[in-house]
Design a protein around this motif. Structure first.
Motif, PDB file in Angstrom:
ATOM      1  N   VAL A  53       0.839  -1.194   0.000  1.00 49.04           N
ATOM      2  CA  VAL A  53       0.000   0.000   0.000  1.00 49.04           C
ATOM      3  C   VAL A  53       0.877   1.249   0.000  1.00 49.04           C
ATOM      4  O   VAL A  53       1.839   1.344   0.766  1.00 49.04           O
ATOM      5  CB  VAL A  53      -0.918   0.016   1.249  1.00 49.04           C
ATOM      6  CG1 VAL A  53      -1.721   1.305   1.298  1.00 49.04           C
ATOM      7  CG2 VAL A  53      -1.839  -1.188   1.222  1.00 49.04           C
ATOM      8  N   PHE A  55       0.788   4.588   1.265  1.00 43.48           N
ATOM      9  CA  PHE A  55       0.003   5.402   2.189  1.00 43.48           C
ATOM     10  C   PHE A  55       0.030   6.886   1.846  1.00 43.48           C
ATOM     11  O   PHE A  55      -0.832   7.643   2.302  1.00 43.48           O
ATOM     12  CB  PHE A  55       0.491   5.176   3.622  1.00 43.48           C
ATOM     13  CG  PHE A  55       0.002   3.899   4.231  1.00 43.48           C
ATOM     14  CD1 PHE A  55      -1.273   3.817   4.793  1.00 43.48           C
ATOM     15  CD2 PHE A  55       0.793   2.762   4.213  1.00 43.48           C
ATOM     16  CE1 PHE A  55      -1.733   2.630   5.330  1.00 43.48           C
ATOM     17  CE2 PHE A  55       0.340   1.571   4.755  1.00 43.48           C
ATOM     18  CZ  PHE A  55      -0.936   1.499   5.312  1.00 43.48           C
ATOM     19  N   ILE A  58      -3.211   7.977   0.409  1.00 48.90           N
ATOM     20  CA  ILE A  58      -4.425   7.755   1.204  1.00 48.90           C
ATOM     21  C   ILE A  58      -4.677   8.942   2.128  1.00 48.90           C
ATOM     22  O   ILE A  58      -3.760   9.464   2.766  1.00 48.90           O
ATOM     23  CB  ILE A  58      -4.291   6.451   2.016  1.00 48.90           C
ATOM     24  CG1 ILE A  58      -4.184   5.253   1.061  1.00 48.90           C
ATOM     25  CG2 ILE A  58      -5.474   6.267   2.963  1.00 48.90           C
ATOM     26  CD1 ILE A  58      -3.887   3.944   1.741  1.00 48.90           C
ATOM     27  N   VAL A  61      -7.658   6.498   7.223  1.00 50.89           N
ATOM     28  CA  VAL A  61      -7.795   5.052   7.408  1.00 50.89           C
ATOM     29  C   VAL A  61      -8.840   4.782   8.484  1.00 50.89           C
ATOM     30  O   VAL A  61      -8.770   5.347   9.581  1.00 50.89           O
ATOM     31  CB  VAL A  61      -6.455   4.397   7.824  1.00 50.89           C
ATOM     32  CG1 VAL A  61      -6.646   2.892   8.039  1.00 50.89           C
ATOM     33  CG2 VAL A  61      -5.383   4.644   6.778  1.00 50.89           C
ATOM     34  N   VAL A 107      -0.100   1.346  11.028  1.00 52.16           N
ATOM     35  CA  VAL A 107      -0.334   2.537  10.207  1.00 52.16           C
ATOM     36  C   VAL A 107       0.304   3.765  10.846  1.00 52.16           C
ATOM     37  O   VAL A 107       0.868   4.627  10.153  1.00 52.16           O
ATOM     38  CB  VAL A 107      -1.845   2.766   9.982  1.00 52.16           C
ATOM     39  CG1 VAL A 107      -2.085   4.051   9.186  1.00 52.16           C
ATOM     40  CG2 VAL A 107      -2.457   1.587   9.246  1.00 52.16           C
ATOM     41  N   LYS A 110       3.927   3.658   9.913  1.00 53.35           N
ATOM     42  CA  LYS A 110       4.213   3.849   8.496  1.00 53.35           C
ATOM     43  C   LYS A 110       3.787   5.214   7.976  1.00 53.35           C
ATOM     44  O   LYS A 110       4.377   5.725   7.019  1.00 53.35           O
ATOM     45  CB  LYS A 110       3.526   2.747   7.670  1.00 53.35           C
ATOM     46  CG  LYS A 110       4.041   1.348   7.959  1.00 53.35           C
ATOM     47  CD  LYS A 110       3.328   0.303   7.134  1.00 53.35           C
ATOM     48  CE  LYS A 110       3.714   0.373   5.680  1.00 53.35           C
ATOM     49  NZ  LYS A 110       5.136   0.039   5.428  1.00 53.35           N
ATOM     50  N   ALA A 111       2.750   5.798   8.570  1.00 56.30           N
ATOM     51  CA  ALA A 111       2.228   7.086   8.079  1.00 56.30           C
ATOM     52  C   ALA A 111       1.540   7.829   9.226  1.00 56.30           C
ATOM     53  O   ALA A 111       0.312   7.864   9.308  1.00 56.30           O
ATOM     54  CB  ALA A 111       1.260   6.845   6.928  1.00 56.30           C
ATOM     55  N   ILE A 114      -1.400  10.511   8.724  1.00 54.17           N
ATOM     56  CA  ILE A 114      -2.737  10.184   8.197  1.00 54.17           C
ATOM     57  C   ILE A 114      -3.729  10.042   9.348  1.00 54.17           C
ATOM     58  O   ILE A 114      -3.475   9.300  10.300  1.00 54.17           O
ATOM     59  CB  ILE A 114      -2.701   8.863   7.394  1.00 54.17           C
ATOM     60  CG1 ILE A 114      -1.784   8.992   6.186  1.00 54.17           C
ATOM     61  CG2 ILE A 114      -4.109   8.467   6.938  1.00 54.17           C
ATOM     62  CD1 ILE A 114      -1.663   7.704   5.378  1.00 54.17           C
ATOM     63  N   GLN A 116      -6.581   8.549  11.484  1.00 55.50           N
ATOM     64  CA  GLN A 116      -7.159   7.215  11.610  1.00 55.50           C
ATOM     65  C   GLN A 116      -8.412   7.302  12.473  1.00 55.50           C
ATOM     66  O   GLN A 116      -8.447   8.023  13.459  1.00 55.50           O
ATOM     67  CB  GLN A 116      -6.161   6.246  12.250  1.00 55.50           C
ATOM     68  CG  GLN A 116      -4.900   6.028  11.442  1.00 55.50           C
ATOM     69  CD  GLN A 116      -4.083   4.871  11.983  1.00 55.50           C
ATOM     70  OE1 GLN A 116      -4.459   3.711  11.843  1.00 55.50           O
ATOM     71  NE2 GLN A 116      -2.971   5.170  12.635  1.00 55.50           N
TER      72      GLN A 116
END
Length: 344
Positions: A53, A55, A58, A61, A107, A110-111, A114, A116
């Motif tokens: 993916v 991210f 995106i 999430v 998540v 990794k990011a 973002i 969530q």
């Protein structure tokens, strides 16, 4: 806007990427057997890695989280405090909340930029009144140990409510329906004026309907009797009730597609017991709702087994009530709830 949905089960991960508005599914993947012997995927971090993916593309999430206890009455933006609270609720969902948290943490690693959102299975049922969720035990057990009925499959029942209201041409807040999420796990929900007023699952997803390998409602004294008579411990009882009962315990298998084809007495008995239990809940919920707009069938069995639907509705009283077959879409419901949270 691109919103990803991550649903981490105890040994699986479902991933869907939506483009909104329009609910176009850009990607849908499933990773199974996580952490099991001989599996190439040891944990949920590796499962997400295997999805490849990006991210950076995106915008948000959404995570399915099984248990929100009494703390979460709706979906929430995830921060450190939310993570800590979900962790504190692990004793109420020891198989699922840790996996849900693992997906969130992956998540975050990794990011971290973002947003969530946690969408709770139990949140839809927080509208239950005390007479619906308090067990007739010492009240102190609820006050001190959180022992009460929580209900599950809430995301599915919420999705079915909105879809049914549209089909019926009614406003959500004016809709009275009985929703049946029938799969290997199964639950019924009485929805009055757009709110859950009762549901078949309770403190755990074991209570209620006859399921693939779960017994549903039984006399709790049976557990005590089994412990004394068979000299089994709590873990063995748990295994018996959750993994060796239901349709599997009654006739040796839990796939309704196969059971329907059989002509032996064990298969017939298993289906009779399952159907009768569903009808009992429908009858009870009709009394609670007083006015029922429709009975909604969903889940793998509810959507695909005309045999089960016809057996359930083959009753003088139920024949006068509209029945609907609606495909549930828990991932889309999660996306819609993410959008509501992001608007705030």
């Amino acid at each position: 806007m691109k919103i990803a949905v991550i649903n981490c089960g105890s040994s699986s991960l479902k991933f869907k990427l939506f483009e909104m508005p329009g609910a176009k599914v850009l990607r849908s993947e499933l990773v199974e057997h996580i952490g099991e012997p001989n599996s190439s995927v040891a944990n949920h971090f590796e499962a997400i890695e295997s999805l490849h993916v990006n991210f950076s593309e995106i915008d948000a999430v959404g995570h399915r989280v099984v248990h929100g206890g009494e703390k979460f009455r709706g979906s929430v933006l995830i921060d450190d405090a939310v993570v800590q609270t979900i962790r504190k609720l692990i004793p109420l969902a020891p198989l699922h909340n840790p996996a849900n948290l693992e997906g969130i943490e992956v998540v975050r690693q990794k990011a971290s930029n973002i947003p969530q959102i946690a969408v709770f299975d139990t949140a839809f049922h927080t509208t239950l009144k005390k007479e619906a969720f308090v067990y007739a035990l010492s009240y102190a057990l609820y006050e001190k140990h959180d022992i009460r009925r929580y209900g599950f499959h809430g995301t599915s029942h919420a999705c079915l409510l909105h879809k049914a209201a549209a089909l019926l041409g009614k406003k959500v807040q004016e809709t009275n329906i009985i929703t049946l999420h029938l799969g290997n796990g199964a639950s019924a929900c009485a929805i009055k004026k757009g709110k859950s007023c009762d549901t078949s699952m309770g403190f755990t997803p074991l209570e209620g309907l006859v399921m693939g390998s779960r017994c549903g409602d039984i006399d709790p004294a049976i557990v005590l009797y089994l412990q004394k008579s068979l000299h089994v411990n709590a873990e063995e009882i748990d295994e018996m009730l959750n993994k060796k009962s239901g349709l599997l315990g009654l006739c040796g298998e839990n796939d309704v597609r196969n059971i329907e084809k059989r002509t032996d007495e064990a298969a017939k008995m298993a289906m009779d017991i399952m159907v009768r239990r569903i009808q009992k809940y429908i009858g009870a919920y009709m009394v609670l709702l007083e006015d029922v707009d429709a009975i909604v069938f969903s889940g793998g069995i509810g959507e695909n087994s005309s045999y089960v639907r016809e057996r359930v509705m083959n009753n003088k009283i139920l024949k006068n009530i509209k029945s609907l077959v609606i495909k549930t879409d828990e991932e889309l419901q999660i996306v819609n709830e993410c959008l509501e949270v992001l608007k705030k």
